[in-house]
Design a protein around this motif. Structure first.
Motif, PDB file in Angstrom:
ATOM      1  N   GLN A 208       0.820  -1.209   0.000  1.00 59.33           N
ATOM      2  CA  GLN A 208       0.000   0.000   0.000  1.00 59.33           C
ATOM      3  C   GLN A 208       0.861   1.269   0.000  1.00 59.33           C
ATOM      4  O   GLN A 208       0.327   2.374   0.119  1.00 59.33           O
ATOM      5  CB  GLN A 208      -0.903   0.014   1.234  1.00 59.33           C
ATOM      6  N   TYR A 236      -5.203  -3.395   6.364  1.00 60.80           N
ATOM      7  CA  TYR A 236      -4.947  -4.822   6.200  1.00 60.80           C
ATOM      8  C   TYR A 236      -5.611  -5.632   7.308  1.00 60.80           C
ATOM      9  O   TYR A 236      -6.279  -6.640   7.053  1.00 60.80           O
ATOM     10  CB  TYR A 236      -3.437  -5.058   6.182  1.00 60.80           C
ATOM     11  N   PHE A 302      -3.585  -4.870  -1.906  1.00 56.97           N
ATOM     12  CA  PHE A 302      -4.670  -3.928  -1.635  1.00 56.97           C
ATOM     13  C   PHE A 302      -5.407  -3.519  -2.907  1.00 56.97           C
ATOM     14  O   PHE A 302      -6.637  -3.451  -2.940  1.00 56.97           O
ATOM     15  CB  PHE A 302      -4.081  -2.706  -0.937  1.00 56.97           C
TER      16      PHE A 302
END
Length: 457
Positions: A208, A236, A302
Motif C-alpha cells: 500500500q 490490512y 490492496f
C-alpha cells in the motif's frame, strides 16, 4: 638441529552458517540439506586457494546472533556469520569487546576492486531489489546467501468448479473468489489460509506504499519510531478480520504457522494457501500426494497497482571488522566465490530464488524448467523493477520482538474480538518500548550489544 619445523599452515577463515531448526523430539531438520551449497562452495574455494581453509560451523539460525555475540565478547568471533533477515539490524548493532561494531559493511571492505585473490567481484551483479534489502544508506552491508518470497497457491480443480477464471490479484478479488468457493455444495470449509506472521504484515503494508518505521523503513538512517497502527496496517487488519468473520479465512490457531496452512490445503479444507518459496517443493510434494494440481500467483495486494519487489526473507553473510589483511582478503574472496555464476545457480537447489543477475538470466531462459510450480512467479516478485522507498522492508532493532507484538495483536483481533485500532495502538506502544530499549544499548557510551538476540525467521 632447529628446535621447531616451520610449516606453511593455511589461513583459517571461520564461517558460521545459520542452520535450519529441528523438529521437536526429532533428529531430522525441517529443511534437509539446508546450507549445503555454501558448504560445497567452501570446498571448492579451498581447492582453488590452498593457502586458505574455510571452516564451516552450522548454528541454529534462531540462536546464531546470541552465539556470535558471546564469542565476540571473548574475542573469538567468526570472520563471516550468516544472519537471518529479521536479525539484520541486530548484526549491525552487535559490538566487540571495546564497544566497536563487530561487523564492517562489505561494500566498504571491497572498495573499488574488480578482483580479490583472483576471484571476480560479483556483489555489483546482485538483483537490484535484493541489493536494496541488504543495504543501508545505499551501501551494501552484507552479502545475501538466500532470498525467498511468498507464493500464493490454489487448487485448480476447486477454482474451475467455482467458476474462478484466474488467480485473484487483489484483496477484493480474493474475497469474491472465496465467496464463490463457499457456494460449492461439497467444497472446502474455508476459502483461504495464510500464517499470522510478521513477514506478511510487512508485505501488505509495503504493497500500500506504507512504512513500518521512520527514516524510510530504516534505510536512510536508524529507525527510532514504529508505525504498527498506521492507516495501511489497519486497512490490512480490518480486511483480514472481515475475511475471518465471513468464514473465508481459516486460522490454524498457531502463530508463524506455514506448515499448518499447507496441511489444511493438502486436506482440501481450503482452496487457497500462502506459503514461502523456501518450502515450495514441499508444498508441491504435499499437493501431488493429495492429488491436487497447483496453480500459482502473486500474493494478492490492496489494489491492482504494479507489484513491488519486496520485502523478502532470506539470510546474508556479515564480515567481521578488524581482521588481518590476509584474512579479510580471504573472507572477501570467499564471499565472491560462493556467489559466482556456478554457485549462484547451485543455490537454487537450496530453496533460494535468484540472487544475482547471472542466476536470474539462467532461470528465465526458455530452456530452464522451474523446480516447482510458482518458482517463476516468486522470481518475478523478487526481480520486480517497481522499487520504492518502502519496498526494501523494515530495518530496525529487535524486529523479532516487534513482529511478536504485531502477531499477538492480530490473534486478539481474530480470536477475542479486539478492536483493531485499539489493539494495534497498544501493540505499537509495546513495539516502541522494545525499539527504544534496543537503541538505548547501541547509543550508550560505550555502546553495548542489545540484549534481545534470539530471533525467528
Amino acid at each position: 638441529m632447529p628446535d621447531s619445523i616451520e610449516t606453511d599452515a593455511p589461513i583459517i577463515i571461520d564461517v558460521w552458517l545459520g542452520d535450519s531448526p529441528k523438529f521437536e523430539d526429532s533428529d531430522d531438520q525441517k529443511l534437509p540439506g539446508f546450507g549445503e551449497p555454501i558448504v560445497a562452495a567452501a570446498e571448492s574455494f579451498n581447492r582453488a586457494h590452498p593457502e586458505y581453509e574455510v571452516r564451516i560451523r552450522k548454528v541454529d539460525f534462531r540462536e546464531l546472533p546470541k552465539v556470535v555475540a558471546e564469542a565476540a565478547a571473548q574475542g573469538n568471533a567468526p570472520a563471516l556469520a550468516e544472519y537471518v533477515y529479521t536479525a539484520t539490524q541486530v548484526a549491525l548493532d552487535t559490538r566487540g569487546p571495546a564497544g566497536e561494531p563487530l561487523f564492517v559493511p562489505v561494500q566498504r571492505a571491497v572498495g573499488d576492486r574488480a578482483k580479490i585473490l583472483g576471484e571476480p567481484v560479483v556483489i555489483n551483479d546482485l538483483v537490484p531489489s535484493v541489493r536494496d534489502y541488504w543495504s543501508l544508506r545505499g551501501e551494501l552491508v552484507s552479502v545475501p546467501t538466500s532470498v525467498t518470497s511468498n507464493i500464493f497457491y490454489a487448487n485448480k480443480a476447486v477454482l474451475e468448479r467455482a467458476g474462478v477464471e484466474r488467480m485473484p490479484a487483489t484483496w477484493q478479488e480474493l474475497a469474491a473468489a472465496c465467496a464463490a468457493v463457499a457456494e460449492l455444495p461439497d467444497g472446502p470449509a474455508h476459502g483461504v489460509t495464510w500464517p499470522n506472521y510478521g513477514w506478511l504484515f510487512h508485505t501488505e503494508v509495503v504493497g500500500q506504499g506504507g512504512l513500518l518505521c521512520d527514516n524510510d523503513n530504516g534505510r536512510s538512517g536508524r529507525s527510532s519510531e514504529v508505525f504498527l497502527d498506521s492507516p495501511e496496517m489497519l486497512s490490512y487488519v480490518r480486511w483480514w478480520q472481515r475475511m475471518h468473520e465471513s468464514g473465508h479465512y481459516y486460522y490454524t490457531g498457531e502463530v508463524n504457522d506455514y506448515f499448518g496452512g499447507m496441511a489444511a490445503f493438502a486436506r482440501q479444507d481450503v482452496a487457497f494457501v500462502v506459503t514461502s518459496s523456501a518450502v515450495g517443493q514441499l508444498m508441491t510434494d504435499m499437493a501431488t500426494e493429495a492429488g491436487i494440481e497447483l496453480v500459482a500467483g502473486h500474493l494478492p495486494r490492496f489494489d491492482d497497482q504494479p507489484y513491488t519487489g519486496g520485502p523478502f526473507g532470506g539470510q546474508s553473510f556479515f564480515l567481521a571488522g578488524g581482521l588481518p589483511k590476509e584474512k579479510e582478503d580471504g573472507a572477501l574472496a570467499f564471499l565472491q566465490h560462493q556467489l559466482n555464476p556456478q554457485h549462484a545457480i547451485a543455490r537454487i537447489a537450496d530453496r533460494s530464488l535468484p540472487l544475482t543477475l547471472a542466476a536470474y538470466e539462467h532461470v528465465t531462459s526458455d530452456r530452464w524448467v522451474e523446480p516447482f510450480p510458482g518458482y517463476r512467479v516468486a522470481t518475478e516478485q523478487v526481480a520486480s523493477p517497481n522499487r520504492t522507498r518502502a519496498s526494501a522492508g523494515p530495518l530496525l532493532g529487535n524486529l523479532n520482538g516487534i513482529n511478536g507484538a504485531t502477531i499477538a495483536a492480530m490473534e486478539d483481533v481474530l480470536l477475542r474480538g479486539a478492536d483493531p485500532a485499539t489493539r494495534f495502538h497498544a501493540a505499537n506502544e509495546q513495539a516502541q518500548a522494545l525499539l527504544d530499549r534496543h537503541n538505548a544499548a547501541v547509543l550508550a557510551c560505550p555502546s553495548k550489544t542489545p540484549d534481545a538476540l534470539t530471533v525467528t525467521a
